[in-house]
Design an enzyme around this catalytic site. Sequence first.
Site, PDB file in Angstrom:
ATOM      1  N   ASP A   1     -37.637 -95.688  28.934  1.00 25.73           N
ATOM      2  CA  ASP A   1     -38.398 -94.817  28.171  1.00 25.73           C
ATOM      3  C   ASP A   1     -39.917 -95.447  27.852  1.00 25.73           C
ATOM      4  O   ASP A   1     -40.062 -96.662  27.595  1.00 25.73           O
ATOM      5  CB  ASP A   1     -37.883 -94.502  27.011  1.00 25.73           C
ATOM      6  CG  ASP A   1     -38.582 -93.102  26.258  1.00 25.73           C
ATOM      7  OD1 ASP A   1     -39.126 -92.397  27.195  1.00 25.73           O
ATOM      8  OD2 ASP A   1     -38.478 -93.029  25.087  1.00 25.73           O
TER       9      ASP A   1
ATOM     10  N   TRP B   1     -47.466 -95.476  28.068  1.00 27.67           N
ATOM     11  CA  TRP B   1     -48.113 -96.444  28.713  1.00 27.67           C
ATOM     12  C   TRP B   1     -49.287 -95.894  29.395  1.00 27.67           C
ATOM     13  O   TRP B   1     -50.506 -96.675  29.464  1.00 27.67           O
ATOM     14  CB  TRP B   1     -47.279 -97.330  29.709  1.00 27.67           C
ATOM     15  CG  TRP B   1     -47.720 -98.451  30.185  1.00 27.67           C
ATOM     16  CD1 TRP B   1     -47.421 -99.743  29.604  1.00 27.67           C
ATOM     17  CD2 TRP B   1     -48.656 -98.709  31.232  1.00 27.67           C
ATOM     18  NE1 TRP B   1     -48.090-100.634  30.474  1.00 27.67           N
ATOM     19  CE2 TRP B   1     -48.619-100.025  31.470  1.00 27.67           C
ATOM     20  CE3 TRP B   1     -49.097 -97.781  32.081  1.00 27.67           C
ATOM     21  CZ2 TRP B   1     -49.667-100.555  32.442  1.00 27.67           C
ATOM     22  CZ3 TRP B   1     -49.915 -98.393  33.380  1.00 27.67           C
ATOM     23  CH2 TRP B   1     -49.994 -99.728  33.348  1.00 27.67           C
TER      24      TRP B   1
ATOM     25  N   HIS C   1     -45.745 -93.254  34.852  1.00 26.37           N
ATOM     26  CA  HIS C   1     -44.568 -93.157  35.792  1.00 26.37           C
ATOM     27  C   HIS C   1     -44.601 -94.169  37.089  1.00 26.37           C
ATOM     28  O   HIS C   1     -43.664 -94.667  37.538  1.00 26.37           O
ATOM     29  CB  HIS C   1     -44.326 -91.865  36.146  1.00 26.37           C
ATOM     30  CG  HIS C   1     -44.106 -90.884  35.090  1.00 26.37           C
ATOM     31  ND1 HIS C   1     -42.999 -91.172  34.243  1.00 26.37           N
ATOM     32  CD2 HIS C   1     -44.557 -89.547  34.678  1.00 26.37           C
ATOM     33  CE1 HIS C   1     -43.131 -90.229  33.263  1.00 26.37           C
ATOM     34  NE2 HIS C   1     -43.983 -89.407  33.392  1.00 26.37           N
TER      35      HIS C   1
ATOM     36  N   SER D   1     -33.485 -86.378  32.770  1.00 24.74           N
ATOM     37  CA  SER D   1     -32.533 -85.942  32.102  1.00 24.74           C
ATOM     38  C   SER D   1     -32.478 -84.271  32.095  1.00 24.74           C
ATOM     39  O   SER D   1     -33.546 -83.800  32.619  1.00 24.74           O
ATOM     40  CB  SER D   1     -32.700 -86.061  30.521  1.00 24.74           C
ATOM     41  OG  SER D   1     -33.990 -85.362  30.013  1.00 24.74           O
TER      42      SER D   1
ATOM     43  N   LEU E   1     -24.474-104.789  44.758  1.00 27.11           N
ATOM     44  CA  LEU E   1     -24.859-104.155  43.479  1.00 27.11           C
ATOM     45  C   LEU E   1     -24.752-102.561  43.713  1.00 27.11           C
ATOM     46  O   LEU E   1     -25.435-102.000  44.596  1.00 27.11           O
ATOM     47  CB  LEU E   1     -26.409-104.450  43.131  1.00 27.11           C
ATOM     48  CG  LEU E   1     -27.097-103.548  41.830  1.00 27.11           C
ATOM     49  CD1 LEU E   1     -26.641-103.780  40.654  1.00 27.11           C
ATOM     50  CD2 LEU E   1     -28.461-103.606  41.798  1.00 27.11           C
TER      51      LEU E   1
ATOM     52  N   SER F   1     -30.447 -89.687  23.553  1.00 21.59           N
ATOM     53  CA  SER F   1     -31.235 -88.504  24.171  1.00 21.59           C
ATOM     54  C   SER F   1     -30.057 -88.031  25.376  1.00 21.59           C
ATOM     55  O   SER F   1     -30.611 -87.795  26.625  1.00 21.59           O
ATOM     56  CB  SER F   1     -32.390 -89.029  24.965  1.00 21.59           C
ATOM     57  OG  SER F   1     -33.342 -89.564  24.143  1.00 21.59           O
TER      58      SER F   1
END
Length: 224
Positions: free
Chosen positions: A12, A17, A29, A57, A122, A180
């Site tokens: 977030d 920014w 972004h 989201s 990963l 959230s």
Amino acid sequence: MNSIKHVAIIMDGNGRWGLKHRKSRNLGHKEGLKTVERIIKATIKNKIKHLTLYAFSTENWRRPKKEIDFLFNLLEDFLLNKINEFNQQNIKLKIIGKKRFSKKINNLLNNSEKKTYNNKKLQINLALNYGSKSELVHSFLAIIKNKKYINERNISKYLFTKNIPDPDLLIRTGNTQRLSNFLLWQLAYSEIFFEKKLWPDFSEKDYNIILKKFKKIKRNYGNI
Ligand code: IPE
Ligand code: IPE
Ligand code: MG
């Protein structure tokens, strides 16, 4: 010392920014993607097997169309550019959330998942159109449909995160202390770190400080 199998992150602060530095949320972004790359590398260095990143989201559809379009274009470019590199690095990509995007994006996501399916170093779980409440409803409905008992094991089994261990820790950047609608079930016993820095400013050093702190925590799970 606690071992770390799974780190989850609410990335977030991009918009703030961008406004602060370039007078544009969208440039925030774009800058945030650099942190994504940084944190993926650092996660591999730390030999952590699962990294879950909250990217979009179910509530983020409320944003202006221009910002949403920018985000999905960014995602598209990112995957097109990076998926072969991920594959070479033995990284597996899994999408969590309902894949209800344009045909182009859906295909890109499916192909990226397929291409990296057998990779082992990963696993990146990218939360896209993800909402924890809707995921839980989806799980309950699947249990009923499959005529299974409602118990903790089955609820976990029908979530998007099936077969993924619950996060050991959650990090939320951006100086906001809420979940959230993220992984409400899976975070039941995770250690939570709220980080003041905005996501584009979050460094490998900041990440390592949190991991170090986590390792020293006494995890009780109700015991003493
Ligand atoms: C998080 O940054 C990224 C997404 C939700 C896509 P924000 O866009 O929420 O940034 P802030 O919180 O407005 O600064
Ligand atoms: C959470 O950030 C979602 C993602 C990081 C993708 P938001 O910025 O959307 O959260 P709220 O709306 O401030 O709670
Ligand atoms: Mg935000």
